[in-house]
Write a protein that holds these residues in place. Sequence first.
Motif, PDB file in Angstrom:
ATOM      1  N   LEU A   1       0.805  -1.214   0.000  1.00 15.24           N
ATOM      2  CA  LEU A   1       0.000   0.000   0.000  1.00 15.24           C
ATOM      3  C   LEU A   1       0.845   1.276   0.000  1.00 15.24           C
ATOM      4  O   LEU A   1       0.573   2.209  -0.763  1.00 15.24           O
ATOM      5  CB  LEU A   1      -0.943   0.005   1.207  1.00 15.24           C
ATOM      6  N   GLY A   2       1.854   1.340   0.840  1.00 14.90           N
ATOM      7  CA  GLY A   2       2.666   2.552   0.923  1.00 14.90           C
ATOM      8  C   GLY A   2       3.317   2.898  -0.411  1.00 14.90           C
ATOM      9  O   GLY A   2       3.320   4.062  -0.829  1.00 14.90           O
ATOM     10  N   GLU A   3       3.851   1.876  -1.073  1.00 16.44           N
ATOM     11  CA  GLU A   3       4.512   2.132  -2.352  1.00 16.44           C
ATOM     12  C   GLU A   3       3.492   2.483  -3.437  1.00 16.44           C
ATOM     13  O   GLU A   3       3.781   3.292  -4.326  1.00 16.44           O
ATOM     14  CB  GLU A   3       5.358   0.927  -2.759  1.00 16.44           C
ATOM     15  N   LEU A   4       2.313   1.899  -3.375  1.00 15.15           N
ATOM     16  CA  LEU A   4       1.268   2.270  -4.340  1.00 15.15           C
ATOM     17  C   LEU A   4       0.871   3.733  -4.170  1.00 15.15           C
ATOM     18  O   LEU A   4       0.716   4.465  -5.159  1.00 15.15           O
ATOM     19  CB  LEU A   4       0.039   1.373  -4.162  1.00 15.15           C
ATOM     20  N   LEU A   5       0.713   4.175  -2.934  1.00 13.46           N
ATOM     21  CA  LEU A   5       0.338   5.563  -2.694  1.00 13.46           C
ATOM     22  C   LEU A   5       1.447   6.521  -3.123  1.00 13.46           C
ATOM     23  O   LEU A   5       1.177   7.588  -3.689  1.00 13.46           O
ATOM     24  CB  LEU A   5      -0.004   5.771  -1.228  1.00 13.46           C
ATOM     25  N   THR A   6       2.683   6.144  -2.869  1.00 13.53           N
ATOM     26  CA  THR A   6       3.806   6.964  -3.348  1.00 13.53           C
ATOM     27  C   THR A   6       3.779   7.069  -4.864  1.00 13.53           C
ATOM     28  O   THR A   6       3.953   8.146  -5.435  1.00 13.53           O
ATOM     29  CB  THR A   6       5.144   6.361  -2.885  1.00 13.53           C
ATOM     30  N   GLY A   7       3.546   5.932  -5.518  1.00 14.53           N
ATOM     31  CA  GLY A   7       3.459   5.932  -6.972  1.00 14.53           C
ATOM     32  C   GLY A   7       2.337   6.812  -7.479  1.00 14.53           C
ATOM     33  O   GLY A   7       2.500   7.555  -8.458  1.00 14.53           O
ATOM     34  N   LEU A   8       1.177   6.752  -6.822  1.00 17.08           N
ATOM     35  CA  LEU A   8       0.050   7.590  -7.231  1.00 17.08           C
ATOM     36  C   LEU A   8       0.371   9.072  -7.062  1.00 17.08           C
ATOM     37  O   LEU A   8       0.040   9.894  -7.922  1.00 17.08           O
ATOM     38  CB  LEU A   8      -1.200   7.226  -6.433  1.00 17.08           C
ATOM     39  N   GLU A   9       1.004   9.424  -5.953  1.00 13.09           N
ATOM     40  CA  GLU A   9       1.366  10.823  -5.734  1.00 13.09           C
ATOM     41  C   GLU A   9       2.373  11.288  -6.785  1.00 13.09           C
ATOM     42  O   GLU A   9       2.310  12.426  -7.269  1.00 13.09           O
ATOM     43  CB  GLU A   9       1.919  10.998  -4.321  1.00 13.09           C
ATOM     44  N   ASN A  10       3.285  10.403  -7.166  1.00 13.99           N
ATOM     45  CA  ASN A  10       4.265  10.751  -8.195  1.00 13.99           C
ATOM     46  C   ASN A  10       3.631  10.867  -9.578  1.00 13.99           C
ATOM     47  O   ASN A  10       4.222  11.462 -10.481  1.00 13.99           O
ATOM     48  CB  ASN A  10       5.383   9.709  -8.239  1.00 13.99           C
ATOM     49  N   LEU A  11       2.447  10.277  -9.742  1.00 12.46           N
ATOM     50  CA  LEU A  11       1.782  10.281 -11.049  1.00 12.46           C
ATOM     51  C   LEU A  11       0.635  11.285 -11.137  1.00 12.46           C
ATOM     52  O   LEU A  11      -0.050  11.340 -12.163  1.00 12.46           O
ATOM     53  CB  LEU A  11       1.221   8.883 -11.351  1.00 12.46           C
ATOM     54  N   GLU A  12       0.428  12.078 -10.105  1.00 17.37           N
ATOM     55  CA  GLU A  12      -0.744  12.952 -10.117  1.00 17.37           C
ATOM     56  C   GLU A  12      -0.705  13.981 -11.245  1.00 17.37           C
ATOM     57  O   GLU A  12      -1.739  14.513 -11.643  1.00 17.37           O
ATOM     58  CB  GLU A  12      -0.921  13.647  -8.767  1.00 17.37           C
ATOM     59  N   TYR A  13       0.485  14.255 -11.791  1.00 22.65           N
ATOM     60  CA  TYR A  13       0.545  15.170 -12.932  1.00 22.65           C
ATOM     61  C   TYR A  13      -0.171  14.588 -14.149  1.00 22.65           C
ATOM     62  O   TYR A  13      -0.497  15.312 -15.098  1.00 22.65           O
ATOM     63  CB  TYR A  13       2.004  15.483 -13.287  1.00 22.65           C
ATOM     64  N   ARG A  14      -0.436  13.281 -14.147  1.00 23.47           N
ATOM     65  CA  ARG A  14      -1.127  12.646 -15.275  1.00 23.47           C
ATOM     66  C   ARG A  14      -2.644  12.660 -15.115  1.00 23.47           C
ATOM     67  O   ARG A  14      -3.368  12.324 -16.049  1.00 23.47           O
ATOM     68  CB  ARG A  14      -0.652  11.199 -15.428  1.00 23.47           C
ATOM     69  N   GLY A  15      -3.120  13.019 -13.934  1.00 21.82           N
ATOM     70  CA  GLY A  15      -4.565  13.050 -13.703  1.00 21.82           C
ATOM     71  C   GLY A  15      -4.855  13.103 -12.218  1.00 21.82           C
ATOM     72  O   GLY A  15      -4.167  12.456 -11.428  1.00 21.82           O
ATOM     73  N   TYR A  16      -5.877  13.880 -11.842  1.00 16.14           N
ATOM     74  CA  TYR A  16      -6.135  14.062 -10.414  1.00 16.14           C
ATOM     75  C   TYR A  16      -7.614  14.299 -10.154  1.00 16.14           C
ATOM     76  O   TYR A  16      -8.002  15.004  -9.238  1.00 16.14           O
ATOM     77  CB  TYR A  16      -5.291  15.223  -9.859  1.00 16.14           C
ATOM     78  N   ASP A  17      -8.463  13.709 -11.021  1.00 15.34           N
ATOM     79  CA  ASP A  17      -9.910  13.793 -10.797  1.00 15.34           C
ATOM     80  C   ASP A  17     -10.367  12.802  -9.730  1.00 15.34           C
ATOM     81  O   ASP A  17     -11.336  13.047  -9.014  1.00 15.34           O
ATOM     82  CB  ASP A  17     -10.673  13.490 -12.096  1.00 15.34           C
ATOM     83  N   SER A  18      -9.702  11.655  -9.661  1.00 13.46           N
ATOM     84  CA  SER A  18     -10.035  10.635  -8.669  1.00 13.46           C
ATOM     85  C   SER A  18      -8.869   9.661  -8.579  1.00 13.46           C
ATOM     86  O   SER A  18      -7.967   9.675  -9.431  1.00 13.46           O
ATOM     87  CB  SER A  18     -11.318   9.879  -9.052  1.00 13.46           C
ATOM     88  N   ALA A  19      -8.887   8.825  -7.563  1.00 10.18           N
ATOM     89  CA  ALA A  19      -7.789   7.872  -7.376  1.00 10.18           C
ATOM     90  C   ALA A  19      -8.304   6.647  -6.631  1.00 10.18           C
ATOM     91  O   ALA A  19      -9.320   6.709  -5.936  1.00 10.18           O
ATOM     92  CB  ALA A  19      -6.638   8.521  -6.598  1.00 10.18           C
ATOM     93  N   GLY A  20      -7.586   5.536  -6.793  1.00 12.41           N
ATOM     94  CA  GLY A  20      -7.997   4.318  -6.106  1.00 12.41           C
ATOM     95  C   GLY A  20      -6.938   3.244  -6.159  1.00 12.41           C
ATOM     96  O   GLY A  20      -5.983   3.317  -6.951  1.00 12.41           O
TER      97      GLY A  20
END
Length: 621
Positions: free
Chosen positions: A14-33
Amino acid sequence: MCGIIVRAGVGDALGELLTGLENLEYRGYDSAGVALRRSDGEIAVCKREGETEALRSDLDADRLSGAVGIGHTRWSTHGAPSDANAHPHTDGENRVAVVHNGIIRNHETLRAELRDRGHEFTSETDTEVIPHLVADALDAGRDPSAAFRSAVDRLEGSYAIAIVVEDSDEVYATRRGSPLVLGLGETANYLASDVPAFLEFTDRVVYLEDGDVVVVDADGYQISDVAGDPIERPVETVDWNAGDARKGVYNHFMRKEIDEQPVSLRQTVDGRIENGRSVLSEFPPGSLSDVDEVIFVACGTSYHAGMYGCTLLRRRGIPATAVPANEFAHEPMPLSDRTLVIAVTQSGETADTLASLRAAEESPARTLAVTNVVGSTAAREADDALFIRAGPEIGVAATKTFSSQVAAIALLADQLEASGAGRPDRRADPAQSNDRDSHDASADTEGSISELDTLPDLVETVVNDGGAARLATQYSEADSYFFIGRGVGYPVALEGALKFKEITYEHAEGFAAGELKHGPLALVTPATVVVAVFTGRNDDRTLHNIREAQSRGAPVIGIGPDSARAARETVDEYLSYPAVDPDFAGILANVHLQLLAYHAAEIRDRAIDKPRNLAKSVTVE
């Protein structure tokens, strides 16, 4: 647009997935999961509208865990931002969870077929058909790998897809038209839409190609085609470091990347200039001598860099045209075997630019990708690739990559000129066209390409100039902002207007200076700020245009060389940069424009790194 992160390894994902999502937010930030395979084999999903931070809050309450998981940050295409439309999507029973980038063009047909077989859908997305197709195949007795392949075989469109299946430690993924890269770590393996997602965990990557199917688990990976035949792809080491993908002491990536331009420019020109001439190892002497014309295809900021390149090439006697990629792809120009089509794309994955590149590849023309990403689709598919070497750029509003694109194109223009490109008279004597020493640079250009070596230090002085912040405050109540320029100042004016509108949400337009009186002047009032770019070439004509604006009451901000006394004395406010060859003046002027936009957005409290309705990498047409 949209970001995928996958992690399969030892320990909690989970921690690494969330880090990855935060690093990818420049690609989209309408929703996340995220979806994780728990220790009991079941799949747990948590997703919600909003940015990753909102998801993190929900996860703190749910306390999901598992060693294998997938995550997604969304930029909406099918369906508005909502909890229901957020990824991952499941088959309704949480046997299969899917994350997807791209567009499934036949989703309506598939949805109708699946409904007829009793499947129920809970979202408006095209993605939701995928887990139902996989579940259908599982019900038919297929194993997860075969079920995934059978589902992919039914899809039409562009996609990067990753799925987890209950009771399986493996993640199944594929791509067609949307990027997907594999990361190989010590205790886990990863998949992502872009390298920065997992750069903190590994720098060893495998770039997947269209049609590749990859199965990833904690122990390794296997790549095959849809039919199951094995495929070998090289393992490469990325020369970016994890710090490049973090804000550090900065409030915004955009400001960090503006400040990084001296470094990125040094990386672009390093080792590429010798004895005052461009030396690009990608193009041995004579390899460009059969080029009669150049056509740039690109979108947004990259298109402006291509326009800038046109001016540099034309000044060197080489016919050049810039065409928006979304037009060229569907209304291609006549091309010959003496045409060089240059696709300019920071990511190397821009859908419209790739479509243009593929249209050109069906003609006799030669193709070249100018890109920032080694292993990108554009770099692989073009006949040649020239890397700008700017390092990762996270902010949606491109800054340092524009400077590096222009610098790289300037190097290429010099090499094309020295090869005799666009000059059949020089090709009559092959020895002459291949001999750089025989070329008289002073006959065609006013300066030497060696001035590119001085640009990093000159950009540093502009970055440290605080004038843009003051003017952003002074003119914060204006109704409109017009940007004008000539020569290389024209694409820079367009780029300045683009940056301003992207992150301030204020009305901003760019024009060729001479076009101001052919219509736009009707919109000029005392509440219209005119920003004029001076380059040291044809500035007297630009002065005439700004006087026309001033006579209508408009305040004028000038941006130009320290030495431009007439410009400084005519405009209302002046931002200066050090003396430089006019060919490269636009790079310095552009830094002032970036800072003006940045501070104007900061005053308005805008989401500078995540402007509304925009994403960093536009991978769907």
